[in-house]
Design a protein around this motif. Structure first.
Motif, PDB file in Angstrom:
ATOM      1  N   SER A 141     -10.949   5.708   4.801  1.00  0.00           N
ATOM      2  CA  SER A 141     -11.000   4.909   3.852  1.00  0.00           C
ATOM      3  C   SER A 141     -12.247   4.679   3.054  1.00  0.00           C
ATOM      4  N   ASP A 168      -4.098   8.232  -0.925  1.00  0.00           N
ATOM      5  CA  ASP A 168      -3.558   7.150  -1.764  1.00  0.00           C
ATOM      6  C   ASP A 168      -4.633   6.402  -2.378  1.00  0.00           C
ATOM      7  N   VAL A 177      -5.712   2.715  -4.547  1.00  0.00           N
ATOM      8  CA  VAL A 177      -5.597   1.225  -5.300  1.00  0.00           C
ATOM      9  C   VAL A 177      -6.619   0.918  -6.085  1.00  0.00           C
ATOM     10  N   THR A 232      -8.246  -2.154  -8.471  1.00  0.00           N
ATOM     11  CA  THR A 232      -8.075  -3.652  -9.051  1.00  0.00           C
ATOM     12  C   THR A 232      -9.132  -3.702 -10.060  1.00  0.00           C
ATOM     13  N   VAL A 287      -3.606  -4.889 -10.796  1.00  0.00           N
ATOM     14  CA  VAL A 287      -3.812  -3.730  -9.548  1.00  0.00           C
ATOM     15  C   VAL A 287      -2.823  -2.659  -9.859  1.00  0.00           C
ATOM     16  N   THR A 314      -1.339   0.811  -7.800  1.00  0.00           N
ATOM     17  CA  THR A 314      -1.361   1.553  -6.543  1.00  0.00           C
ATOM     18  C   THR A 314      -0.832   2.847  -6.977  1.00  0.00           C
ATOM     19  N   VAL A 327     -10.136   1.528  -4.028  1.00  0.00           N
ATOM     20  CA  VAL A 327      -9.813   1.902  -2.768  1.00  0.00           C
ATOM     21  C   VAL A 327      -9.304   3.229  -2.380  1.00  0.00           C
ATOM     22  N   LEU A 362      -7.335   5.863   0.275  1.00  0.00           N
ATOM     23  CA  LEU A 362      -6.901   5.811   1.675  1.00  0.00           C
ATOM     24  C   LEU A 362      -6.363   7.064   2.020  1.00  0.00           C
ATOM     25  N   LYS A 377     -15.720  -6.958   2.148  1.00  0.00           N
ATOM     26  CA  LYS A 377     -15.033  -6.187   3.338  1.00  0.00           C
ATOM     27  C   LYS A 377     -15.007  -7.285   4.496  1.00  0.00           C
ATOM     28  N   VAL A 382      -7.120 -10.253  -4.405  1.00  0.00           N
ATOM     29  CA  VAL A 382      -6.403  -8.984  -4.101  1.00  0.00           C
ATOM     30  C   VAL A 382      -6.755  -8.490  -2.702  1.00  0.00           C
ATOM     31  N   THR A 436      -6.395  -5.287  -0.158  1.00  0.00           N
ATOM     32  CA  THR A 436      -5.998  -3.942   0.126  1.00  0.00           C
ATOM     33  C   THR A 436      -6.229  -3.669   1.509  1.00  0.00           C
ATOM     34  N   VAL A 437      -5.328  -3.446   2.544  1.00  0.00           N
ATOM     35  CA  VAL A 437      -5.638  -3.069   3.947  1.00  0.00           C
ATOM     36  C   VAL A 437      -6.167  -1.704   4.038  1.00  0.00           C
ATOM     37  N   ILE A 438      -7.276  -1.598   5.089  1.00  0.00           N
ATOM     38  CA  ILE A 438      -7.790  -0.180   4.981  1.00  0.00           C
ATOM     39  C   ILE A 438      -7.739   0.214   6.265  1.00  0.00           C
ATOM     40  N   PRO A 457      -2.344  -0.029   6.709  1.00  0.00           N
ATOM     41  CA  PRO A 457      -3.300   0.381   5.613  1.00  0.00           C
ATOM     42  C   PRO A 457      -2.466   1.017   4.442  1.00  0.00           C
ATOM     43  N   GLY A 458      -3.339   0.543   3.505  1.00  0.00           N
ATOM     44  CA  GLY A 458      -2.622   1.053   1.964  1.00  0.00           C
ATOM     45  C   GLY A 458      -1.788  -0.184   1.459  1.00  0.00           C
ATOM     46  N   VAL A 484      -0.954  -3.592  -0.085  1.00  0.00           N
ATOM     47  CA  VAL A 484      -1.717  -4.490  -1.116  1.00  0.00           C
ATOM     48  C   VAL A 484      -1.139  -5.835  -1.341  1.00  0.00           C
ATOM     49  N   GLN A 504      -9.093  -4.341   9.016  1.00  0.00           N
ATOM     50  CA  GLN A 504     -10.046  -4.484   8.176  1.00  0.00           C
ATOM     51  C   GLN A 504      -9.259  -4.308   6.617  1.00  0.00           C
ATOM     52  N   ILE A 557     -10.011  -4.749   2.152  1.00  0.00           N
ATOM     53  CA  ILE A 557     -11.178  -5.001   1.050  1.00  0.00           C
ATOM     54  C   ILE A 557     -10.363  -6.301   0.167  1.00  0.00           C
ATOM     55  N   VAL A 566     -10.984  -8.514  -3.322  1.00  0.00           N
ATOM     56  CA  VAL A 566     -11.327  -8.633  -4.575  1.00  0.00           C
ATOM     57  C   VAL A 566     -11.081  -9.971  -4.994  1.00  0.00           C
TER      58      VAL A 566
END
Lengths: 449, 449
Positions: free
Chosen positions: A360, A382, A384, A386, A408, A410, A430, A432, B364, B384, B386-388, B405-406, B408, B426, B428, B430
């Protein structure tokens, strides 16, 4: 007057503020005069770049001056962002030495800007650190060329020391304007002193001539019809300097003396000499620091203690801490740094990399009001978005929607997308995917309402 | 043996690696022995912190040693993250000097860990930079206390120079273990030399005693029943040092000599002396650098050129560039920096601030496997995620969902939320709002499946 500014290469010697995609002439480190308009970014509020300073100085001397910048494609966005739309840009499709660049800019002035063949232009580097009197001299040089004083009129800088860094011009007399007797290559210090004793001047890299003169020489050396044709053929041209292609073959050259301040800001050592303040950005120094300069583009403080003759520079690309003299040997070290670009100015705004992980990447995107990204898609990632500030519209696979902070969006791989800023608009993107690359980008035409 | 490590204050003198919430003992800058397990973060792979180094050394000398760390609440997460769950922690509810801390830890050993009143414990600072022989001496000290050699057994460091930084212990003889004649406060250099000539030793801040001894003294000075009661009353106690409360009143004290290497790593100058390599992280130095040390926690390179006797340290909190001697005067400069915390270790993992804007903040978040954030909500900001990377589950207003991952997750103000990491996870985050503050947080109990 007509003036062409030659805006050259990447200037790795001012890393980390300059690099492959960001040139030294765009770094905002010079304190602006008090009545100027504030700048956009936090650290540079009240500061201007070399190119902004030079442009402002030219307009102070001659508010009707027509300014054209001869440069590569990579600098066009930064020039528009920093100077606005009034400036002409002659874009070199690839790097060829100064003669092709000057020939192309001259053809651009004639064929695109409509400047007459009998009108003069003065060509000058974009990065001299000078006072307004330098551009008053430039204007005088233009007038001399316009009056037909000689086929070529050059600027000779009164030498302040026997420098080994410059070529020398030996005039036939000590008059303010004199015919040139001979040119000398960069000498050693002893030879330089002899040139100075003989009335020699530094070659300032400034040429004034009538358009017809350079276009004639260009047609002798290159087979082309007009600007558009020359532009298309540009990559087939030889790398050849203006000195070699033109100056060496010309007998009728005049030189005008200039005795004002003139600095060449190519290294951290010379650049920091020109800074009016020892620090730009959030920098704290203790009283034991002597001759320390620091430029901080990061959002966190720099604390300097007990240093002498040191330059510190921190940008999203990296951190330099160098003895000032030693900094002139920087280039091979910077060449060895093979790094992700962390910040870039684009035609539509700028982006900054915030975080890089294996699968990422997180970036912050700032769009200038009224601007938009290219309409594009990615194959292998992909994304995202925000939105964190501003208002605008997104277009996602053809569907347009207004966006505001907190919204947001995506976008799966393959999805076409862009965002159009109504006000300045910032978003966190972000990315990915297992194979994130700037080259993974497909552009599309966009029909907007 | 039983050992209590006193893990003290915030150590601003090692800014920007240490600050209000991150103490010097947790900075990973010591090269680990080759057969050790790799560390998690990029820059610290192969490196260990002071507390990890000391813990490893203790276990090397006595693999059955019971280690308890006396510390404040703010360090508990970092200790668990760095040492795992085997270590005992005596948490001081607030900062009171060394006597309350040692009394509390001693009560903890007896009432929580079940250590007998007749058993000995040795109390030692968490941050000596030493070899294994130091902990072999610590073990010997513990054995002396266990054998009832004296009520208190101290370690006396063989002085290598007439230091003004330490207190001195004057023994009654030159034996390896001797009764103490008298203690001397930090002297000037001339007086220090006299102490050394008279056989004086540096006071290493190490005390060995039987639990009953310190608990008896504690009951004389404080009205409390047991550990739990002392914990509750802790904030009513006076700030008083162990030296003042105990040592000065005791006639039966022995001192054991230690002649091995011993360093106190309180400043950048002494810390860099202990570093086995001149650089940690992405640091490039030219050959003209002499006696330069650099620690780089940032994801971008540091280039150092032509520097002498300089320490460079870059972390998410800021950048220090200092002459090594000058660095000991850092504290007032760091006190003047009033800055957002940019990185923190938490019980569940860590977070790092990536971007701060007026109405948003981007961070992060890294969760350790099996851990989760508190279940919480915010009143004045939306968030918000976003899983990375990694896998886990979110709980949003009571509803549980797997995330990968990806994915939201958007959380309006007031919404209760947490994320539970199955693997390392991990994301992100916001944050959006006009009044973003760490104090805007309401915690809830969570009944998980």
């Amino acid at each position: 007057m007509n003036i062409v500014l030659l805006s050259g290469g990447s200037g790795k010697r001012l890393w980390p503020l300059s690099n492959d995609i960001r040139s030294k002439q765009f770094i905002k480190i010079f304190r602006k005069p008090e009545n100027s308009v504030p700048m956009e970014t936090e650290y540079s509020r009240g500061y201007e770049s070399m190119v902004q300073r030079v442009y402002r100085q030219i307009k102070t001397v001659d508010k009707n001056a027509t300014v054209t910048i001869a440069t590569s494609k990579s600098q066009v966005s930064a020039i528009h962002n920093q100077l606005g739309g009034d400036v002409g840009i002659s874009v070199e499709p690839c790097r060829r030495d100064t003669f092709p660049a000057i020939a192309l800019a001259t053809a651009y002035l004639h064929d695109v800007q409509g400047v007459g063949l009998d009108e003069a232009v003065v060509v000058c580097p974009v990065d001299p650190y000078v006072h307004d009197d330098y551009f008053a001299a430039i204007q005088k040089l233009w007038e001399l060329a316009q009056a037909g004083t000689a086929n070529l009129v050059l600027m000779g800088i009164d030498p302040t020391y026997p420098s080994e860094k410059y070529g020398y011009i030996l005039p036939t007399s000590t008059d303010a304007v004199a015919k040139v007797d001979t040119f000398k290559e960069k000498p050693d210090a002893a030879t330089a002193q002899k040139y100075i004793d003989a009335g020699g001047l530094w070659n300032g890299g400034v040429f004034a001539y009538k358009l017809s003169y350079v276009l004639k020489r260009a047609h002798e050396l290159i087979d082309f019809t007009d600007y558009a044709d020359l532009f298309v053929k540009y990559d087939t041209m030889n790398k050849i300097s203006f000195d070699y292609a033109v100056v060496e073959h010309e007998k009728d050259i005049a030189v005008m003396r200039f005795a004002g301040d003139w600095k060449d800001l190519g290294t951290w050592n010379t650049l920091t000499e020109a800074m009016e303040e020892s620090a730009v950005g959030d920098v704290r120094m203790d009283a034991a620091c002597e001759n320390v300069h620091a430029i901080n583009e990061m959002g966190v403080p720099i604390l300097a203690m007990g240093l002498k003759n040191v330059v510190i520079s921190a940008s999203p690309e990296g951190i330099l801490v160098s003895d000032k003299n030693q900094s002139s040997y920087i280039k091979p070290y910077v060449d060895a740094i093979d790094q992700q670009i962390m910040f870039a100015e684009k035609s539509w705004g700028s982006f900054r990399v915030l975080d890089v992980e294996e699968d990422s990447m997180t970036i912050k995107v700032t769009l200038n009001p009224g601007h938009r990204m290219n309409y594009h898609s990615h194959e292998r990632r992909d994304e995202v978005w925000t939105v964190i500030s501003g208002r605008g519209r997104t277009i996602i696979d053809g569907m347009e929607q207004p966006v505001k902070p907190g919204d947001v969006v995506t976008m799966a791989a393959g999805c076409k997308h862009t965002v159009i800023a109504e006000t300045e608009l910032q978003l966190i993107e972000v990315q990915l995917g297992t194979d994130i690359s700037v080259s993974d980008k497909k552009k599309y035409e966009l029909k907007t309402t």
